[in-house]
Design a protein around this motif. Sequence first.
Motif, short mmCIF file in Angstrom:
data_model
loop_
_atom_site.label_atom_id
_atom_site.label_comp_id
_atom_site.label_asym_id
_atom_site.label_seq_id
_atom_site.Cartn_x
_atom_site.Cartn_y
_atom_site.Cartn_z
N MET A 1 0.83 -1.17 -0.08
CA MET A 1 0.11 -0.11 -0.02
C MET A 1 0.74 1.22 -0.05
SD MET A 1 -3.15 -0.85 -0.38
CE MET A 1 -2.32 -2.19 -1.40
N THR A 2 2.14 0.97 0.61
CA THR A 2 3.02 2.25 0.72
C THR A 2 3.33 2.62 -0.79
OG1 THR A 2 3.88 1.91 2.73
CG2 THR A 2 5.16 3.26 1.48
N LEU A 3 3.66 1.60 -1.60
CA LEU A 3 4.10 1.75 -2.88
C LEU A 3 3.08 2.27 -3.70
CD1 LEU A 3 6.09 1.14 -5.09
CD2 LEU A 3 5.13 -1.12 -5.37
N ILE A 4 1.72 1.87 -3.44
CA ILE A 4 0.81 2.42 -4.27
C ILE A 4 0.32 4.03 -4.12
CG2 ILE A 4 -1.70 2.48 -4.36
CD1 ILE A 4 -1.81 -0.46 -4.18
N ILE A 5 0.67 4.46 -2.71
CA ILE A 5 0.50 5.85 -2.22
C ILE A 5 1.72 6.75 -2.88
CG2 ILE A 5 0.61 7.36 -0.26
CD1 ILE A 5 -0.99 5.45 1.07
N VAL A 6 2.90 6.15 -2.77
CA VAL A 6 3.90 6.91 -3.31
C VAL A 6 3.91 6.91 -4.97
CG1 VAL A 6 6.48 6.76 -3.88
CG2 VAL A 6 5.56 6.21 -1.59
N THR A 7 3.37 5.92 -5.46
CA THR A 7 3.25 6.05 -6.92
C THR A 7 2.19 6.88 -7.30
OG1 THR A 7 3.59 3.63 -7.02
CG2 THR A 7 2.50 4.62 -9.03
N MET A 8 1.02 7.17 -6.62
CA MET A 8 0.09 8.09 -6.74
C MET A 8 0.78 9.72 -6.59
SD MET A 8 -3.18 6.43 -4.43
CE MET A 8 -3.83 8.22 -4.64
N LEU A 9 1.43 9.70 -5.89
CA LEU A 9 2.20 10.95 -5.62
C LEU A 9 3.17 11.27 -6.87
CD1 LEU A 9 3.25 13.41 -3.54
CD2 LEU A 9 5.13 11.98 -2.90
N GLY A 37 -5.84 9.11 -1.66
CA GLY A 37 -4.64 8.84 -0.78
C GLY A 37 -5.04 8.58 0.72
N TRP A 38 -5.70 9.14 1.45
CA TRP A 38 -6.32 8.86 2.70
C TRP A 38 -7.35 7.41 2.38
CZ3 TRP A 38 -4.37 9.99 6.98
CH2 TRP A 38 -3.53 10.82 7.27
N VAL A 39 -8.05 7.26 1.45
CA VAL A 39 -8.78 6.23 1.55
C VAL A 39 -8.02 5.07 1.23
CG1 VAL A 39 -10.60 5.03 -0.05
CG2 VAL A 39 -10.74 7.36 0.31
N LYS A 72 -9.98 2.76 12.35
CA LYS A 72 -10.42 3.87 11.81
C LYS A 72 -10.81 5.02 12.75
CE LYS A 72 -12.28 0.61 8.15
NZ LYS A 72 -13.25 0.10 7.50
N HIS A 73 -11.45 5.03 13.66
CA HIS A 73 -11.62 6.06 14.62
C HIS A 73 -10.46 6.72 15.18
CE1 HIS A 73 -16.02 5.68 14.91
NE2 HIS A 73 -15.87 4.42 15.27
N TYR A 74 -9.33 5.91 15.47
CA TYR A 74 -8.18 6.47 15.87
C TYR A 74 -7.35 7.30 14.79
CZ TYR A 74 -3.15 6.75 17.41
OH TYR A 74 -1.95 7.37 17.61
N ILE A 75 -7.46 6.55 13.51
CA ILE A 75 -6.81 7.51 12.54
C ILE A 75 -7.49 8.76 11.96
CG2 ILE A 75 -6.61 7.64 9.96
CD1 ILE A 75 -5.95 4.68 10.16
N TYR A 76 -8.95 8.72 12.25
CA TYR A 76 -9.74 10.07 12.02
C TYR A 76 -9.44 11.07 13.17
CZ TYR A 76 -13.84 13.12 11.69
OH TYR A 76 -14.56 14.32 11.45
N ASN A 77 -9.50 10.52 14.37
CA ASN A 77 -9.36 11.57 15.36
C ASN A 77 -8.02 12.19 15.84
OD1 ASN A 77 -12.32 11.93 16.73
ND2 ASN A 77 -12.21 9.62 16.57
N ASN A 78 -6.92 11.26 15.56
CA ASN A 78 -5.61 11.48 15.99
C ASN A 78 -4.66 11.61 15.01
OD1 ASN A 78 -7.05 9.71 18.02
ND2 ASN A 78 -5.54 10.81 19.42
N VAL A 79 -4.90 11.20 13.62
CA VAL A 79 -4.05 11.25 12.42
C VAL A 79 -4.58 12.19 11.32
CG1 VAL A 79 -2.78 10.15 10.95
CG2 VAL A 79 -3.29 9.12 13.01
N PHE A 80 -5.80 11.94 10.94
CA PHE A 80 -6.51 12.72 9.78
C PHE A 80 -6.61 14.06 10.13
CE2 PHE A 80 -10.18 13.68 7.42
CZ PHE A 80 -9.61 13.70 5.97
N LEU A 81 -7.28 14.29 11.33
CA LEU A 81 -7.79 15.65 11.51
C LEU A 81 -6.57 16.72 11.76
CD1 LEU A 81 -11.00 15.26 13.89
CD2 LEU A 81 -10.89 15.88 11.42
N TYR A 82 -5.37 16.06 12.19
CA TYR A 82 -4.28 16.92 12.18
C TYR A 82 -3.99 17.49 10.98
CZ TYR A 82 0.77 18.21 12.47
OH TYR A 82 1.93 18.76 12.34
N TYR A 83 -3.70 16.67 10.00
CA TYR A 83 -3.46 17.31 8.59
C TYR A 83 -4.61 18.17 7.99
CZ TYR A 83 0.38 14.24 8.94
OH TYR A 83 1.48 13.49 9.31
N VAL A 84 -5.69 17.82 8.25
CA VAL A 84 -7.10 18.70 7.94
C VAL A 84 -6.90 20.06 8.67
CG1 VAL A 84 -9.48 18.97 8.03
CG2 VAL A 84 -8.58 16.89 7.52
#
Length: 457
Positions: A1-9, A37-39, A72-84
Amino acid sequence: MTLIIVTMLLLSYLLIATGHLTGVNKAAIAMFLGTVGWVVYVSWGADFVMAQHPTDYVEWLGGRTATSDTVKHYIYNNVFLYYVGRAAAIVMFLLATMSIVELLNNNGCFDFIKEWIRTRNSKRLLWTITLATFILSANLDNLTTTTTMLVIMHSILQNSRQRMFVGSAIVLAANCGGCFTVIGDPTGLILWGDGAVTASHFSAFLAIPCILAWVIPTIMINRELPARLDTAWSPSPYRGDDTRLNRWQRVVMLVVGIGGLWFIPTFHNITKLAPFLGALCVLSVLWVVNEAFNRKLIAADQMTQRRIPLSLQYGALQQMLFIMGIMLGMGVVAETGVWADVATWFDTYVHDIWLMGIGAGLLSSIVDSFTIAISNISLYQVGVGDVSVNGAYWSIIAFATAVGGCLLCVGSISGIALMKMEHVRLGWYVKHLTPKVLLGWIAGFIALWIELYLTKL
């Protein structure tokens, strides 16, 4: 999945760099990267979280059983919202400054610029309009300032070739002026918001390099223009249906708008709140002043619902979406740990921040100045040495990408606005402007190197 995200970048870099050929909008590419990317990231969230945040995740669980939903709840509240939050802070600041420009423009506050440059002398017109651009862009958004000044220039100059030269000088002045302060360019805002630089130190070190990068090419551009320009001076637009402000009232609004933005660094230092809050505060005060000065027209229901010029309206919206998408995309790449690996590679095999700056500047001219800037900023966290608070690395990247984006007219959103408004072709720009901008860029780099070298003595 890391390779997919980097390829998208990497594909996003390629599509952004070739957007002028393919016709695909940069904002659409950035938004695709930031959303998809986040999906992809959240679909394999457990692996990424355990690799990047194992301790924090276990503490957050508090003894609960780890499931796909809890991850998913952890990612949303502690990771994703920081970048948003980081991206939203920049977008809100741009929204505030663009609204300030619109209020000032609707009330004729920029008519003073047109009066100031009323001349057929090419030297005086070029320097006055670029000086005004340089000063305004240090406080307002680059694209907004560029568009406003290009509209003024277009109404004055009749010769298309002369407009292309003066328009190119305006774009250069806007990007150099924006790089000069922490509130004039999204890159500076990010560095300031992350605590990588302080406002006074940032401006002190970039003042001379930015002035050189602006002045040297402008001198050379002036030699391409005839002594007398083909100008047409139309009377000031009638504004009786939407504003009847006299000169002193327009000056007051200009001081409140621009002067208020100057106070934002002080506001941030005192309150430690996000800079966009200060910009919104300035906008609210200016809005109140606007309604107070125009209260008779408002009460009489005579004000016209003025539309924002389409070139500014669509360009501003695209820029905000572009920045939001790019910052979300860089965030998801950071959460895979790839940026840390890239930084380690640079430290091992390059280990020279000046070479990294030169490379970033050259890439900015091809891809996009903001995209390359945020990529380089994402490599390191604020630490010690060259990446400490007010470290040399941050100033080098900010200058290299801002001015490097002017080496080609496709390297910045302001340059693309020039291409659309004045039908500037890439080949013409490379022939007539790139060598001039390159000389100023090198001179600015030398000045910045001397400044940083002297501070180490």
